[in-house]
Design an enzyme around this catalytic site. Structure first.
Site, PDB file in Angstrom:
ATOM      1  N   SER A   1       8.057   9.554  11.697  1.00  9.08           N
ATOM      2  CA  SER A   1       6.947   9.407  10.757  1.00  9.08           C
ATOM      3  C   SER A   1       7.448   9.441   9.327  1.00  9.08           C
ATOM      4  CB  SER A   1       5.921  10.532  10.959  1.00  9.08           C
ATOM      5  OG  SER A   1       5.043  10.567   9.848  1.00  9.08           O
TER       6      SER A   1
ATOM      7  N   ARG B   1      -6.912  -2.238  10.309  1.00  9.71           N
ATOM      8  CA  ARG B   1      -5.976  -3.116  11.043  1.00  9.71           C
ATOM      9  C   ARG B   1      -6.673  -3.785  12.243  1.00  9.71           C
ATOM     10  NH1 ARG B   1      -2.477  -3.469   7.212  1.00  9.71           N
ATOM     11  NH2 ARG B   1      -1.628  -1.521   6.501  1.00  9.71           N
TER      12      ARG B   1
ATOM     13  N   ARG C   1      -7.074  13.262  12.246  1.00  7.64           N
ATOM     14  CA  ARG C   1      -5.635  12.977  12.136  1.00  7.64           C
ATOM     15  C   ARG C   1      -4.838  14.284  12.208  1.00  7.64           C
ATOM     16  NH1 ARG C   1      -5.013   7.901   9.433  1.00  7.64           N
ATOM     17  NH2 ARG C   1      -2.912   7.979  10.271  1.00  7.64           N
TER      18      ARG C   1
ATOM     19  N   ARG D   1       2.843   5.811  -3.404  1.00  5.48           N
ATOM     20  CA  ARG D   1       3.997   6.587  -3.879  1.00  5.48           C
ATOM     21  C   ARG D   1       4.195   6.413  -5.374  1.00  5.48           C
ATOM     22  NH1 ARG D   1       4.481   5.637   1.426  1.00  5.48           N
ATOM     23  NH2 ARG D   1       5.962   6.763   2.748  1.00  5.48           N
TER      24      ARG D   1
ATOM     25  N   LYS E   1       0.831  -1.215   0.000  1.00  8.28           N
ATOM     26  CA  LYS E   1       0.000   0.000   0.000  1.00  8.28           C
ATOM     27  C   LYS E   1       0.860   1.257   0.000  1.00  8.28           C
ATOM     28  CE  LYS E   1      -2.733   1.037   3.739  1.00  8.28           C
ATOM     29  NZ  LYS E   1      -2.666   2.440   4.173  1.00  8.28           N
ATOM     30  N   SER E   2       1.867   1.298   0.857  1.00  9.07           N
ATOM     31  CA  SER E   2       2.728   2.493   0.914  1.00  9.07           C
ATOM     32  C   SER E   2       3.391   2.744  -0.436  1.00  9.07           C
ATOM     33  CB  SER E   2       3.828   2.304   1.966  1.00  9.07           C
ATOM     34  OG  SER E   2       3.296   2.343   3.254  1.00  9.07           O
TER      35      SER E   2
ATOM     36  N   ASP F   1       2.564  -0.680  12.066  1.00 12.06           N
ATOM     37  CA  ASP F   1       1.246  -1.156  11.628  1.00 12.06           C
ATOM     38  C   ASP F   1       0.982  -2.599  12.066  1.00 12.06           C
ATOM     39  OD1 ASP F   1       0.795   1.315  10.486  1.00 12.06           O
ATOM     40  OD2 ASP F   1       1.523   0.716   8.518  1.00 12.06           O
TER      41      ASP F   1
ATOM     42  N   LYS G   1      -3.754   6.907  14.829  1.00 16.13           N
ATOM     43  CA  LYS G   1      -3.920   6.164  13.570  1.00 16.13           C
ATOM     44  C   LYS G   1      -5.399   6.212  13.160  1.00 16.13           C
ATOM     45  CE  LYS G   1       0.337   5.024  12.929  1.00 16.13           C
ATOM     46  NZ  LYS G   1       1.055   5.661  11.816  1.00 16.13           N
TER      47      LYS G   1
END
Ligand code: S3P
Length: 432
Positions: free
Chosen positions: A169, A392, A125, A29, A24-25, A318, A345
Site C-alpha cells: 500500500s 472507478r 475503509r 501530495r 490525483k495521487s 486502480d 476500495k
C-alpha cells in the site's frame, strides 16, 4: 451520492487528441507537502476533483492559505513543517482515502487534537493499517472499530521505525514516511515486498529530504524544513486508462493522449495490454518535475487472454476493473489473482465490478482475491450498471457503454466527480 444516471452510447470510433486532468495521487501530495514548506509553492497542472479539493479544504482548515488563480493552478502558502493548527471541528475528508491515510503521518508532527471523518464509504475503509506503524512510532491513532472516524492527540514527538508493509500500500508507506520526517533522530525505513507508487519519495527528495532508495526498501531522514520551487503535475495515468482501453476495443479508433504520467509504478496496465496484443505506443518521453511523462498513442487491436500475477497488482491496482473489461473482449480465459485489496476500495471492487460487467453481458466470476473472465471477441450487449458510489466503477460502466452494442446506463454517475469531473464531456469529445 445522489442517483444521477447517465447514458453512454455505442461509439463508432474513439479518435482525436486529449489531455487528461492532473494526477490525483500527485495532486494530493503536492498540496500536503507544499503546505509544510516555508515559502509559497505553485502547483501547476493540479487535477481538481472532489477528492483533491477535499485536500485543499482540509489544509485550509489547518491554517494554510491556498489561492487558486486558475482551475489547475494553486499557490500554496506553507506554514512550515510543524505549523499546522488544530481546527475546532472534525476534518471532513469526504470520499478521499488518500487524504485519510496520508494526513495522519503529517499530523503526527503537529500539536493538538485532530478528528478525521468522511462519507459512508470512508467509514468502511480499514485504518488499522496506519494505526499499527504509527503506534510503533509512539503516535496514537484511535479508530472506530478499525475504521474512521479516527482521533489523534499529538504532541509532535515521533520515534523512527523500520516497518515492513504487511499489504502492498502506497498510502501506508507514505503515511509512515511523512511521520518519519518528524522523528527525533534516525532514519525511518519502510520495507515493501512489492513496489507501490513512489510519488511521495520523489516529491520529498525534490523538497530536500534525504531519501535513500534501494530495492525493496525506502528510508527518509528527519528534516527541519522543506523547500519546493514548484510542482508540475503530470496527466493522471488512471484517468487516461479508460480512454486507452476504449480506443483499443472500438474498431476504427486512433487516439493520442498528451502529457500522461508514465511512472513505472503506475503503468502495469500497459504491461498487461502488451501481453494481450494491444497497440499502445509511448512517444515524446520527458520529465515533468520529478515524474516521467509521455504522449500515448492507441490503435485498436484483437486481444488474447492473459494471467495477471500478484506481483503486478500494485502497479495497476486502480486499473483492474478496466483489465476485467478488456478481458471480456479477449479470446480465452483471463485470471487476476492477488488483488484482495480491491475488496477495501471505495466499494468492494471485486463484487461491484463482477456485477457491473455481468449486467452488460460479460462472463465474469468473482474469486476471493480477483476475477476469472471468459472473453468473447464481440461487443458487449449493454444494459444498466450501478456505480455503487465508486468513481472507478462509474468509469468502467461508461467505457463498457461506448464498447457495447446497445449502450449502458450508469446509475450514480455523479461518482465520476471524485476523480474526473468532466470525464463525460471529454469522452464525448473523442467519440465518433
Ligand atoms: C493511492 C494508493 C492506492 C490507490 C489509491 C491511491 C495513493 O491505494 O488504490 O487510489 O495515492 O497512494 P493503496 O495504498 O490502499 O493501495
Amino acid at each position: 451520492m445522489s442517483a444521477a444516471a447517465a447514458r453512454f452510447s455505442p461509439a463508432g470510433a474513439i479518435s482525436g487528441e486529449l489531455a487528461v486532468p492532473g494526477d490525483k495521487s500527485i495532486s494530493h501530495r503536492a498540496v500536503m507537502v507544499a503546505s509544510l514548506c516555508d515559502d509559497p509553492v505553485d502547483v501547476l497542472g493540479f487535477g481538481a476533483s472532489a477528492d483533491t479539493l477535499a485536500t485543499v479544504a482540509t489544509m485550509r482548515a489547518l491554517g494554510v492559505k491556498i489561492e487558486r488563480p486558475d482551475d489547475d493552478v494553486l499557490r500554496v502558502h506553507g506554514v512550515g513543517l510543524r505549523g499546522l493548527q488544530a481546527p475546532s471541528g472534525r476534518i471532513d475528508v469526504e470520499n478521499a482515502g488518500t487524504l485519510m491515510r496520508l494526513l495522519p503521518g503529517i499530523l503526527a508532527g503537529q500539536m493538538g487534537e485532530f478528528v478525521l471523518d468522511g462519507d459512508d464509504s470512508i467509514r468502511r475503509r480499514p485504518m488499522g493499517r496506519i494505526a499499527g506503524p504509527l503506534a510503533e512510532m509512539g503516535v496514537a491513532l484511535e479508530t472506530t472499530d478499525g475504521c474512521p472516524p479516527v482521533r489523534m492527540h499529538v504532541s509532535g514527538q515521533v520515534a523512527p521505525v523500520t516497518y515492513r508493509l504487511p499489504v502492498a500500500s502506497a498510502q501506508v508507506k507514505s503515511c509512515v514516511l511523512f511521520a518519519g520526517l518528524f522523528a527525533e533522530r534516525g532514519m525511518t525505513v519502510v520495507e515493501e515486498p512489492v513496489p507501490t507508487r513512489d510519488h511521495t519519495e520523489r516529491m520529498l527528495r525534490d523538497a530536500g529530504v534525504p531519501v535513500d532508495r534501494r530495492p525493496g526498501r525506502v528510508a527518509v531522514s528527519p528534516v527541519t524544513r522543506l523547500q519546493l520551487d514548484e510542482v508540475r503535475v503530470p496527466g493522471d495515468f488512471s484517468s487516461a486508462a479508460p480512454f486507452i482501453v476504449a480506443a483499443t476495443v472500438v474498431h476504427g479508433s486512433g487516439l493520442t493522449l498528451r502529457g500522461v504520467g508514465i511512472n513505472p509504478t503506475r503503468t502495469g496496465l500497459l504491461t498487461v495490454m502488451e501481453r494481450m496484443g494491444a497497440r499502445v505506443g509511448l512517444f515524446n518521453r520527458r520529465l515533468a518535475g520529478a515524474e516521467p511523462v509521455a504522449d500515448v498513442e492507441v490503435r485498436p487491436a484483437e486481444l488474447v487472454a492473459t494471467e495477471i500475477e500478484p506481483e503486478l497488482v500494485p502497479a495497476l491496482i486502480d486499473e483492474l476493473p478496466l483489465v476485467a473489461l478488456l478481458a471480456c473482449f479477449a479470446r480465452g480465459e483471463t485470471t487476476i489473482r492477488g488483488a484482495g485489496e480491491l475488496r477495501v476500495k471505495e466499494s468492494d471492487r471485486i463484487d461491484t465490478v463482477v456485477a457491473a460487467l455481468n449486467a452488460v453481458g460479460g462472463h465474469v466470476e468473482a474469486l476471493e482475491d480477483g476475477f476469472r473472465i471468459r472473453g468473447v471477441p464481440a461487443r458487449l450487449r449493454g444494459g444498466s450498471v450501478d456505480a455503487a458510489g465508486d468513481h472507478r466503477v462509474a468509469m468502467l460502466g461508461a467505457v463498457a457503454g461506448v464498447c457495447s452494442q446497445h449502450g449502458v446506463d450508469v446509475r450514480g454517475s455523479d461518482a465520476l466527480g471524485v476523480s474526473f469531473p468532466d470525464f463525460s464531456e471529454r469522452l464525448a469529445g473523442v467519440t465518433g
